[in-house]
Design a protein around this motif. Structure first.
Motif, PDB file in Angstrom:
ATOM      1  N   VAL A 166      16.278  -0.490  -2.258  1.00  0.00           N
ATOM      2  CA  VAL A 166      15.126  -0.485  -1.430  1.00  0.00           C
ATOM      3  C   VAL A 166      15.666  -0.351   0.203  1.00  0.00           C
ATOM      4  CG1 VAL A 166      14.897  -2.917  -1.489  1.00  0.00           C
ATOM      5  CG2 VAL A 166      13.016  -1.725  -0.649  1.00  0.00           C
ATOM      6  N   ALA A 167      14.938  -0.234   1.154  1.00  0.00           N
ATOM      7  CA  ALA A 167      15.418  -0.195   2.789  1.00  0.00           C
ATOM      8  C   ALA A 167      14.264  -0.279   3.411  1.00  0.00           C
ATOM      9  CB  ALA A 167      16.278   1.115   2.893  1.00  0.00           C
ATOM     10  N   ILE A 168      14.467  -0.565   4.710  1.00  0.00           N
ATOM     11  CA  ILE A 168      13.498  -0.723   5.694  1.00  0.00           C
ATOM     12  C   ILE A 168      13.339   0.509   6.674  1.00  0.00           C
ATOM     13  CG2 ILE A 168      12.688  -2.308   7.431  1.00  0.00           C
ATOM     14  CD1 ILE A 168      13.759  -4.724   6.052  1.00  0.00           C
ATOM     15  N   GLY A 215      18.744  11.943  -1.579  1.00  0.00           N
ATOM     16  CA  GLY A 215      18.529  12.618  -2.929  1.00  0.00           C
ATOM     17  C   GLY A 215      17.991  11.990  -3.971  1.00  0.00           C
ATOM     18  N   ARG A 216      17.542  10.618  -3.673  1.00  0.00           N
ATOM     19  CA  ARG A 216      17.190   9.707  -4.827  1.00  0.00           C
ATOM     20  C   ARG A 216      16.038   9.101  -4.121  1.00  0.00           C
ATOM     21  NH1 ARG A 216      20.704   4.460  -6.091  1.00  0.00           N
ATOM     22  NH2 ARG A 216      21.143   3.807  -3.935  1.00  0.00           N
ATOM     23  N   TYR A 217      15.500   9.414  -3.139  1.00  0.00           N
ATOM     24  CA  TYR A 217      14.203   8.823  -2.530  1.00  0.00           C
ATOM     25  C   TYR A 217      13.082   9.044  -3.476  1.00  0.00           C
ATOM     26  CZ  TYR A 217      10.137   8.271   0.423  1.00  0.00           C
ATOM     27  OH  TYR A 217       8.967   7.799   0.763  1.00  0.00           O
ATOM     28  N   LEU A 218      12.283   8.197  -3.656  1.00  0.00           N
ATOM     29  CA  LEU A 218      11.033   7.881  -4.474  1.00  0.00           C
ATOM     30  C   LEU A 218       9.903   7.816  -3.898  1.00  0.00           C
ATOM     31  CD1 LEU A 218      12.460   5.729  -7.325  1.00  0.00           C
ATOM     32  CD2 LEU A 218      12.274   8.160  -7.147  1.00  0.00           C
ATOM     33  N   ARG A 275       1.033  -1.072   0.021  1.00  0.00           N
ATOM     34  CA  ARG A 275       0.198  -0.027   0.059  1.00  0.00           C
ATOM     35  C   ARG A 275       1.040   1.314   0.051  1.00  0.00           C
ATOM     36  NH1 ARG A 275      -2.467   2.724   4.373  1.00  0.00           N
ATOM     37  NH2 ARG A 275      -1.975   1.084   5.775  1.00  0.00           N
ATOM     38  N   PRO A 276       0.488   2.238  -1.027  1.00  0.00           N
ATOM     39  CA  PRO A 276       1.387   3.381  -0.845  1.00  0.00           C
ATOM     40  C   PRO A 276       1.132   4.078   0.153  1.00  0.00           C
ATOM     41  CG  PRO A 276      -0.343   3.632  -2.342  1.00  0.00           C
ATOM     42  CD  PRO A 276      -0.401   2.194  -2.102  1.00  0.00           C
ATOM     43  N   VAL A 277       2.325   4.885   1.017  1.00  0.00           N
ATOM     44  CA  VAL A 277       2.224   5.527   2.119  1.00  0.00           C
ATOM     45  C   VAL A 277       2.735   6.861   2.079  1.00  0.00           C
ATOM     46  CG1 VAL A 277       1.615   3.541   3.643  1.00  0.00           C
ATOM     47  CG2 VAL A 277       4.148   4.384   3.294  1.00  0.00           C
ATOM     48  N   ASP A 278       3.560   7.041   1.021  1.00  0.00           N
ATOM     49  CA  ASP A 278       4.372   8.115   0.825  1.00  0.00           C
ATOM     50  C   ASP A 278       4.974   8.388  -0.510  1.00  0.00           C
ATOM     51  OD1 ASP A 278       5.670  10.866   2.131  1.00  0.00           O
ATOM     52  OD2 ASP A 278       7.443   9.666   1.188  1.00  0.00           O
ATOM     53  N   ASP A 279       4.691   9.406  -1.127  1.00  0.00           N
ATOM     54  CA  ASP A 279       5.167   9.883  -2.589  1.00  0.00           C
ATOM     55  C   ASP A 279       5.777  11.355  -2.487  1.00  0.00           C
ATOM     56  OD1 ASP A 279       2.968  11.050  -2.755  1.00  0.00           O
ATOM     57  OD2 ASP A 279       2.007   9.691  -4.380  1.00  0.00           O
ATOM     58  N   ASN A 280       5.735  11.749  -1.659  1.00  0.00           N
ATOM     59  CA  ASN A 280       6.237  13.519  -1.621  1.00  0.00           C
ATOM     60  C   ASN A 280       7.506  13.743  -0.801  1.00  0.00           C
ATOM     61  OD1 ASN A 280       4.781  13.362   0.881  1.00  0.00           O
ATOM     62  ND2 ASN A 280       3.292  14.307  -0.019  1.00  0.00           N
ATOM     63  N   THR A 330      13.751   9.683 -11.072  1.00  0.00           N
ATOM     64  CA  THR A 330      12.439   9.826 -11.576  1.00  0.00           C
ATOM     65  C   THR A 330      12.240   9.948 -12.818  1.00  0.00           C
ATOM     66  OG1 THR A 330      12.897  12.454 -11.305  1.00  0.00           O
ATOM     67  CG2 THR A 330      11.882  11.055  -9.493  1.00  0.00           C
ATOM     68  N   ALA A 331      11.091   9.688 -13.580  1.00  0.00           N
ATOM     69  CA  ALA A 331      10.835   9.802 -14.910  1.00  0.00           C
ATOM     70  C   ALA A 331      11.088  11.253 -15.445  1.00  0.00           C
ATOM     71  CB  ALA A 331       9.479   9.468 -15.188  1.00  0.00           C
TER      72      ALA A 331
END
Length: 393
Positions: free
Chosen positions: A331-333, A365-368, A296-301, A318-319
């Motif tokens: 990926v990380a936890i 800097g590259r978190y999506l 489930r998406p919980v953060d994208d900003n 990003t695109a």
């Protein structure tokens, strides 16, 4: 002379027609691939079109019946003469036994049928696989998460009914990070094999402080009860909570980064997330770019206010107009307080907070985005292990 020239021109014309037909068929194959086999890590479609003596020849292999049928139909519409040499996998090469169980503590999964090919994943002892192909001492297999690759012949092959019976047997799961099994109920006796956390063996009995266990290939051994737990009890006591995810992840601190690693012997970034959740009875997809499509998406900003420990954080590019496809590469936890644990050089903790001494500027800097797995088990791409069976035919 004119006749020779005419024949020559006819040959050139025919050759160009054949080349155009071949090129057009190859284009169709690529369209079919995008339609039916969008992820080559989970399905096989390796088909080529060629021309021979005026015949359109299709060769290669695929695991997709729908792709196979459409390619053949398009070829028959495009040419009066078609030779079909496509193998629909699995086929007779694997024999009557189309299933198997891994019998080494950790088995490397390769991109090709040789040790020189890239290692793409790992399978643990006791893990059932579907057999797709065989070349010499190598087998192409499909893991419980759908991932396809080649393993050396360290697989006990089984029929469908034999795998059903194997899955019914009582099991133990190794809970020690690293351990050994022994010929006798004595740690001073000869070792049978090494073991890593997550390995599973058949439970045959008890002797003192040892379990008597059986390997898929028929070997028997003893393992200390402190190193293992009965699988049913392990599953019953399982607590899939943010606190437990963080606790288990921290067990792997300092384990070296190994490309393709999904075990205690070495981990890549998605191997860490996959192993931590597997140790909670959950089967995730293999790679970061697959895991990001689940849950489930919980953060994208990037404000991180909705994150909870146990969420998966994804990183990449990003695109853009020049590169219209987003690229997920890491990926990380999430473990709380804007910190995360991940496999990078070795398993370590980083932070998204510039004021934190563990601040990871590069990954910040590259978190999506972030996805939540807890509460989403048995949704698309997230499977739960039940009882003794986690891969049924």
């Amino acid at each position: 002379m004119r006749k020779v020239i005419s024949l020559f021109l006819l040959w050139i014309f025919s050759t160009l027609c054949f080349m155009a037909q071949q090129s057009g068929m190859q284009h169709i194959i690529e369209q079919v691939r995008e339609k039916y086999v969008p992820d080559s890590r989970k399905e096989v479609l390796e088909v080529e079109a060629s021309q021979h003596a005026g015949t359109l020849v299709l060769s290669g292999e695929t695991t997709s019946w729908t792709a196979y049928r459409e390619i053949l139909s398009e070829a028959e519409n495009a040419s009066v003469s078609v030779k079909n040499d496509i193998r629909l996998l699995p086929d007779g090469a694997i024999g009557e036994k189309g299933w198997g169980v891994i019998y080494n503590s950790v088995e490397k999964v390769h991109s090709g049928s040789s040790y020189g090919s890239e290692t793409v994943s790992e399978l643990l002892l006791g893990m059932p696989v579907r057999l797709l192909d065989k070349k010499g001492g190598w087998r192409r297999v499909q893991a419980p998460d759908g991932y396809v690759g080649w393993v050396s012949d360290a697989v006990r092959t089984m029929t469908e009914s034999e795998l059903h019976e194997y899955n019914k047997k009582e099991k133990v799961v190794v809970i020690a990070l690293y351990a050994f099994s022994y010929e006798k109920a004595d740690v001073k006796s000869q070792t049978v094999s090494d073991l890593v956390i997550g390995d599973m063996l058949v439970l045959k009995g008890e002797k003192g402080r040892f379990y008597r266990v059986g390997y898929p290939d028929g070997r028997e051994a003893y393992i200390r009860q402190s190193d293992a737990k009965e699988l049913k009890k392990w599953l019953q006591e399982m607590e899939l909570t943010p606190k437990s995810i963080v606790r288990v992840a921290r067990q792997f601190m300092g384990i070296p980064y190994v490309w393709g690693g999904t075990s205690f012997k070495g981990l890549d970034c998605s191997g860490l997330t996959k192993l931590v959740y597997f140790l909670h009875g959950v089967i995730l997809q293999r790679d970061a770019s697959q895991q990001v499509l689940t849950g489930r998406p919980v953060d994208d900003n990037g404000n991180f206010s909705n994150l909870e420990p146990g969420d998966l954080l994804f990183f990449g590019t990003t695109a853009t107009a020049e590169n219209p496809r987003e690229k997920v590469v890491h990926v990380a936890i999430y473990i709380g307080n804007r910190r995360f644990i991940h496999a990078s050089d070795y398993v370590q903790i980083g932070s998204l907070d510039p004021a934190d001494p563990l601040y990871d500027e590069y990954n910040a800097g590259r978190y999506l985005r972030a996805r939540r797995i807890i509460g989403e088990v048995n949704t698309a791409g997230i499977e739960g292990i039940s009882d003794n069976a986690f891969y049924e035919p």
